[in-house]
Design a protein around this motif. Structure first.
Motif, PDB file in Angstrom:
ATOM      1  N   GLN A  87       0.951  -1.389  12.580  1.00 47.34           N
ATOM      2  CA  GLN A  87       0.195  -0.243  13.091  1.00 47.34           C
ATOM      3  C   GLN A  87       0.634   1.070  12.457  1.00 47.34           C
ATOM      4  O   GLN A  87      -0.190   1.960  12.223  1.00 47.34           O
ATOM      5  N   THR A  89       1.332   1.735   9.561  1.00 42.09           N
ATOM      6  CA  THR A  89       0.735   1.987   8.241  1.00 42.09           C
ATOM      7  C   THR A  89      -0.613   2.681   8.349  1.00 42.09           C
ATOM      8  O   THR A  89      -1.103   3.236   7.355  1.00 42.09           O
ATOM      9  N   TRP A  90      -1.238   2.651   9.553  1.00 43.19           N
ATOM     10  CA  TRP A  90      -2.501   3.382   9.717  1.00 43.19           C
ATOM     11  C   TRP A  90      -2.448   4.401  10.864  1.00 43.19           C
ATOM     12  O   TRP A  90      -3.323   5.258  10.948  1.00 43.19           O
ATOM     13  N   ASP A  91      -1.436   4.332  11.723  1.00 42.97           N
ATOM     14  CA  ASP A  91      -1.389   5.207  12.894  1.00 42.97           C
ATOM     15  C   ASP A  91      -0.027   5.878  12.964  1.00 42.97           C
ATOM     16  O   ASP A  91       0.947   5.298  13.459  1.00 42.97           O
ATOM     17  N   GLY A 143      -6.771  -2.367   8.631  1.00 47.99           N
ATOM     18  CA  GLY A 143      -5.805  -1.307   8.887  1.00 47.99           C
ATOM     19  C   GLY A 143      -4.589  -1.256   8.000  1.00 47.99           C
ATOM     20  O   GLY A 143      -4.131  -0.166   7.630  1.00 47.99           O
ATOM     21  N   ILE A 144      -4.002  -2.406   7.654  1.00 43.37           N
ATOM     22  CA  ILE A 144      -2.733  -2.385   6.917  1.00 43.37           C
ATOM     23  C   ILE A 144      -2.941  -1.819   5.518  1.00 43.37           C
ATOM     24  O   ILE A 144      -3.817  -2.260   4.771  1.00 43.37           O
ATOM     25  N   ASP A 145      -2.121  -0.860   5.179  1.00 42.41           N
ATOM     26  CA  ASP A 145      -2.122  -0.251   3.842  1.00 42.41           C
ATOM     27  C   ASP A 145      -0.979  -0.893   3.052  1.00 42.41           C
ATOM     28  O   ASP A 145       0.182  -0.518   3.197  1.00 42.41           O
ATOM     29  N   TRP A 146      -1.322  -1.844   2.192  1.00 45.37           N
ATOM     30  CA  TRP A 146      -0.313  -2.671   1.525  1.00 45.37           C
ATOM     31  C   TRP A 146       0.238  -1.983   0.266  1.00 45.37           C
ATOM     32  O   TRP A 146       0.134  -2.521  -0.834  1.00 45.37           O
ATOM     33  N   ARG A 161       4.812   8.105   4.140  1.00 46.84           N
ATOM     34  CA  ARG A 161       3.635   8.266   4.989  1.00 46.84           C
ATOM     35  C   ARG A 161       3.959   9.099   6.216  1.00 46.84           C
ATOM     36  O   ARG A 161       3.161   9.927   6.651  1.00 46.84           O
ATOM     37  N   PRO A 535      -8.606   0.125  13.993  1.00 43.29           N
ATOM     38  CA  PRO A 535      -9.469   0.083  12.806  1.00 43.29           C
ATOM     39  C   PRO A 535     -10.662  -0.848  13.006  1.00 43.29           C
ATOM     40  O   PRO A 535     -10.516  -1.953  13.539  1.00 43.29           O
TER      41      PRO A 535
END
Length: 585
Positions: A87, A89-91, A143-146, A161, A535
């Motif tokens: 989470q 990675t997007w929040d 959602g996951i930013d890899w 981030r 997401p």
């Protein structure tokens, strides 16, 4: 920091985080630190001798002055058991924890991490999380930013981030096994060379700033297709090698979610080998085997008396799960349920109708067990929401009551109702920790660690991110099981000390200004709510804060009496939270 922003909080009742006597005082924040604490009355504890103590701070200029009359000020809550690895990675807010008073969160618990992870293993990693942690595969994919593969790259990415909350990260055993062993990670024990490769990755993660090593041997933890999560295939020699390698790091700790077959004596051996603290989860009270949790806690206390730093992670909350038979988490750890885990569609429904399959579940539930989530307490399973209008009278009634009225077995009633509604019937089960006398005893046990929020996981099943507010409201104010200073210490200085988190968890000049301001007359967590803010519009359960007047992370106010303050932060950051990489021995 002569040009740093200053905030003066006046007339608060300060709870120092160390179970000290509360004092009426003023607190000055300068930049990211507590600059001074002053009170017009008698001071106690560390405050009395603090060199930066001022008489009352009444003459101090501050950029912002907050009158906290009638409110209490404490260190921010340290949540030592979360699953925000994906989470975050997007929040950046790690919602809803910050709004619930949490200023530091430890991620990677149970070893369910997303690094290290090769691109080829991303789908498998997400599918495992979908099964074991109740996360939507669609949400994870969206959602996951890899932007990482290794553990150092993941930590660098999180630091770059940013987050509103402070974070500390475990190295996760299941991810190590998947990275080294691929598909075999959930099928067999590791070879010597594979163990050596995992140990090297763990050392790399510790050097990059991980807080320790986490794993699980719990039979309730299954991944994609019903296969065990990879860590469950590790033998004792693998655990000895991995946990033992923490000794050379000279810091960090070992966290394990324990299956019934993993004895405390073996975990004490790992504490001795590594010389590091060991946190044992998840110690929850089972009304059908009421002494088991106290046996574990007593054994941990005996190990502590022998000089080993060990603690049992307990919950202050009843373990309540909402579920459908599409993915019935409460029974997925049963051996009798294993044939169902790999089935989909009509094959799955056919198995649910099979009388032999149903009887195997009944037989297992009726047999004694050291630990399992569901123990046949049908009076604690209720229908929440039905899909067909004619079934509306069933809502908010227990399965036990409904089955009695129809003179049928409770399991048969639940399965037949769900099958008639295409498995869309929503149920809720109070699984464990429902005996408040027993939980009160656990909260006061010297070997217990208040923990197990699981924030960031089981998003559709339950949400205990407000565990700290529940402790302050329910157990302190309503039941008087703990004093307020005792409870606050369990949420702040005690986990900070055990986890080696320096200069946090106390109200002390020079410490980081992680703060929670609250109304002791009303503080609590609110009723569960279902929101659609993941997401792709995915749904999750959350609980609002009650009685929270302010939260500061490293001196930056991020929550006021109305809730989170996104407008107080620049869009896209920088955010006030820090990735914690240095820990005390």
């Amino acid at each position: 920091m002569p040009n740093a922003t200053t905030t003066l909080i006046k007339n608060a009742i300060l709870q120092d985080g160390c179970a000290g006597v509360p004092v009426r005082a003023n607190l000055l924040i300068r930049g990211d630190r507590i600059a001074a604490i002053g009170a017009p009355g008698v001071l106690s504890g560390d405050y009395a001798s603090a060199s930066s103590m001022l008489d009352d701070l009444s003459g101090v200029h501050a950029d912002e002055v907050i009158d906290a009359e009638g409110l209490m000020l404490m260190p921010g809550i340290i949540d030592n058991h979360t699953h925000y690895d994906a989470q975050v990675t997007w929040d950046a807010w790690c919602s809803p924890s910050v709004a619930l008073g949490v200023t530091t969160a430890v991620i990677g618990n149970c070893g369910f991490t997303i690094a290290p992870c090769r691109p080829a293993d991303r789908e498998r990693t997400m599918a495992n999380l979908t099964q074991v942690e109740g996360m939507s595969i669609e949400v994870l994919r969206a959602g996951i930013d890899w932007q990482f593969e290794s553990i150092p790259q993941y930590l660098d990415f999180i630091e770059r981030r940013g987050a509103v909350v402070n974070l500390a990260a475990f190295v996760g055993h299941s991810s190590l096994r998947t990275f080294v062993m691929g598909e075999d990670a959930s099928r067999r024990a590791a070879t010597e060379s594979e163990i050596a490769a995992m140990t090297a990755l763990l050392r790399e993660g510790m050097q990059a700033g991980a807080i320790g090593f986490a794993t699980s041997t719990s039979p309730a933890h299954n991944g994609q297709g019903g296969l065990p999560m990879p860590s469950r295939l590790a033998d004792d020699d693998e655990l000895r090698a991995l946990v033992g390698s923490l000794k050379e790091a000279g810091r960090g700790l070992f966290m394990l979610t324990k299956g019934g077959h993993t004895p405390i004596a073996f975990l004490e051996e790992l504490a001795r080998l590594s010389t590091r603290p060991v946190v044992v989860a998840a110690l929850l009270h089972n009304s059908t085997n009421p002494q088991a949790v106290f046996t574990d806690l007593d054994q941990l206390e005996a190990a502590r008396q022998r000089g080993h730093r060990m603690a049992g992670a307990i919950s202050a909350c009843p373990l309540t799960n909402e579920f459908t038979l599409h993915s019935p988490y409460p029974v997925e750890g049963l051996k009798s349920w294993q044939p169902a885990l790999s089935l989909r569609g009509e094959a799955y429904r056919t198995l649910l109708r099979d009388p032999k399959f149903r009887q195997s579940i009944r037989d297992e539930i009726a047999s004694p067990a050291v630990f399992r989530l569901f123990n046949g307490e049908w009076d604690k399973v209720h229908v929440v929401e039905v899909a067909k209008l004619e079934h509306r009278p069933y809502e908010h009634r227990s399965i036990a009551e409904l089955a009695r009225e129809r003179a049928v077995d409770p399991l048969d009633f639940m399965f037949d109702l769900a099958l008639d509604e295409n498995l869309d019937t929503l149920f809720v089960a109070i699984l464990l920790n429902s005996d408040e006398v027993a939980v009160a005893r656990m909260l006061n046990h010297p070997a217990s660690l208040v923990s197990l929020s699981d924030a960031g996981a089981h998003l559709t099943f339950f949400n205990d991110a407000g565990f700290g507010l529940h402790l302050l409201g329910h157990w302190v104010r309503q039941l008087g099981v703990l004093s307020l200073p005792q409870a606050i210490a369990k949420l702040t200085s005690e986990p900070a000390h055990l986890y080696g988190i320096a200069e946090r968890g106390q109200l002390k000049p020079g410490y980081f200004a992680d703060l929670l301001l609250f109304d002791p007359k009303t503080v609590n967590r609110g009723a569960k709510q279902r929101v659609s803010d993941l997401p792709g519009g995915g749904k999750r359960l959350t609980t609002p804060a009650i009685g929270v007047a302010g939260v500061w992370v490293n001196g930056q106010r991020v929550v006021d009496a109305q809730g989170p303050m996104p407008n107080a932060l620049a869009k896209g950051g920088p955010y006030p939270g820090r990735l914690l990489r240095e820990f005390q021995p």
